[in-house]
Design a protein around this motif. Structure first.
Motif, mmCIF file in Angstrom:
data_model
loop_
_atom_site.group_PDB
_atom_site.id
_atom_site.type_symbol
_atom_site.label_atom_id
_atom_site.label_comp_id
_atom_site.label_asym_id
_atom_site.label_seq_id
_atom_site.Cartn_x
_atom_site.Cartn_y
_atom_site.Cartn_z
ATOM 1 N N ALA A 164 0.831 -1.200 0.000
ATOM 2 C CA ALA A 164 0.000 0.000 0.000
ATOM 3 C C ALA A 164 0.869 1.255 0.000
ATOM 4 O O ALA A 164 0.513 2.278 -0.597
ATOM 5 N N GLY A 165 2.017 1.186 0.660
ATOM 6 C CA GLY A 165 2.948 2.309 0.646
ATOM 7 C C GLY A 165 3.469 2.569 -0.767
ATOM 8 O O GLY A 165 3.630 3.724 -1.178
ATOM 9 N N CYS A 166 3.712 1.494 -1.514
ATOM 10 C CA CYS A 166 4.148 1.644 -2.906
ATOM 11 C C CYS A 166 3.087 2.369 -3.729
ATOM 12 O O CYS A 166 3.400 3.271 -4.524
ATOM 13 N N ALA A 167 1.826 1.972 -3.554
ATOM 14 C CA ALA A 167 0.738 2.597 -4.308
ATOM 15 C C ALA A 167 0.620 4.079 -3.957
ATOM 16 O O ALA A 167 0.430 4.930 -4.840
ATOM 17 N N ALA A 168 0.748 4.412 -2.673
ATOM 18 C CA ALA A 168 0.645 5.806 -2.247
ATOM 19 C C ALA A 168 1.793 6.632 -2.807
ATOM 20 O O ALA A 168 1.604 7.778 -3.247
ATOM 21 N N PHE A 169 2.996 6.065 -2.798
ATOM 22 C CA PHE A 169 4.138 6.789 -3.372
ATOM 23 C C PHE A 169 3.955 6.965 -4.878
ATOM 24 O O PHE A 169 4.223 8.039 -5.427
ATOM 25 N N ALA A 170 3.503 5.909 -5.558
ATOM 26 C CA ALA A 170 3.346 5.973 -7.012
ATOM 27 C C ALA A 170 2.373 7.072 -7.421
ATOM 28 O O ALA A 170 2.616 7.802 -8.390
ATOM 29 N N ALA A 190 9.833 6.159 -11.713
ATOM 30 C CA ALA A 190 9.731 5.747 -10.310
ATOM 31 C C ALA A 190 8.313 5.322 -9.970
ATOM 32 O O ALA A 190 8.092 4.358 -9.224
ATOM 33 N N ALA A 191 7.330 6.027 -10.541
ATOM 34 C CA ALA A 191 5.927 5.669 -10.296
ATOM 35 C C ALA A 191 5.611 4.295 -10.876
ATOM 36 O O ALA A 191 4.975 3.460 -10.220
ATOM 37 N N ALA A 192 6.081 4.062 -12.108
ATOM 38 C CA ALA A 192 5.824 2.771 -12.746
ATOM 39 C C ALA A 192 6.444 1.633 -11.936
ATOM 40 O O ALA A 192 5.829 0.577 -11.743
#
Length: 301
Positions: free
Chosen positions: A162-168, A183-185
């Motif tokens: 979920a942290g990855c999704a929020a950062f993306a 970085a988002a991808a």
């Protein structure tokens, strides 16, 4: 009332129950989010000595001891369950940090955030994600999008999907820092690998259509949608169902992404999600009925 409709929308999900990202497991029988259920008599011996092991520095023992105290199965001689979870969290234990990720009655907020800060520094993705949410919303911490983005990036690197999704999301639109498509991808892809269904869906959309980081790849998109279906179905089932997961699964079923089209089941899942407070599920049903859908008018299950 049609029996299939009654079975699909009846109240297995209490209105108002919401389990957000991050994080969100089973074990409701103990009353602890993500915690274990009642311990069978044959396993009672396994919970003995948790205090000594916790004092010796075994962070998993601190979490288990806190769970036992919270459930009333062990007397901690004045030690509270949150204090035990915070002890584990400070050492970087994800489960301990998950237990204190949200405010609890009797839990000192300053001590909670200090434990989360220490936990994030010790490598807990759950702690970093919790701090990111706090900074993103201003709940208990200063509203600071740059700091939120840093925390979500750290959460992703530590293994929190979920942290990855929020950062993306922030890296795509430049919230809290520069726009960083690559970085988002990578964060969407990592989030999907780590088991975040929303990340799988978004990454599927991106590579299905093609973007600056990836040519169109329908087969790759299908695999990500299929993974999202499996993740969301698991999260949607049971007494601890996550409304957002039910809504996402409903949308995937209705459009046939990642598997066969199942419009009737998909709509029923979106209705269930809407009744439990999922705004996207409600919007989907409102579109279907051109704004005439009102969840308050649905008959009781």
């Amino acid at each position: 009332m049609n029996w299939r409709w009654r079975r699909l929308v009846r109240g297995r999900v209490s209105i108002g129950l919401w389990v957000l990202a991050g994080g969100c497991g089973g074990g409701a029988a103990s009353g602890i989010p993500g915690g274990p259920g009642p311990v069978a008599s044959s396993n009672v011996s396994s919970v003995r000595g948790l205090g000594a092991r916790c004092e010796a520095g075994e962070r998993d023992a601190c979490v288990a001891w806190g769970d036992e105290v919270a459930a009333g199965r062990q007397d901690a001689a004045g030690v509270s369950a949150p204090s035990l979870w915070m002890r584990a969290c400070r050492q970087g234990d994800d489960r301990g940090c998950q237990r204190i990720a949200r405010a609890r009655p009797g839990l000192d907020e300053e001590a909670r955030f200090a434990a989360l800060d220490a936990g994030c520094g010790s490598g807990s993705g759950a702690a970093c994600a919790a701090l990111g949410r706090a900074h993103a919303t201003g709940a208990g911490q200063s509203l600071d999008h740059e700091r939120a983005r840093e925390r979500f990036d750290a959460a992703c690197r530590a293994g929190d999907g979920a942290g990855c999704a929020a950062f993306a999301r922030r890296a795509e639109i430049g919230l809290g820092g520069p726009v960083r498509p690559q970085a988002a991808a990578e964060a969407w892809a990592r989030g999907c690998t780590l088991g975040d269904a929303a990340a799988c869906i978004v990454r599927g959309r991106r590579i299905e259509q093609g973007d600056r980081t990836h040519p169109p790849d329908p087969a790759g998109a299908f695999e990500r949608y299929r993974r999202a279906r499996a993740l969301d179905r698991e999260a949607c089932e049971g007494d601890d169902a996550v409304p957002a997961a039910c809504g996402r699964l409903g949308a995937l079923l209705r459009e046939g992404s990642g598997g066969p089209v199942a419009r009737r089941e998909g709509r029923a899942l979106q209705t269930r999600a809407c009744l439990a407070g999922d705004a996207r599920g409600c919007r989907a049903l409102a579109r279907d009925t051109r704004g005439r859908f009102d969840p308050a008018r649905l008959p009781p299950g």
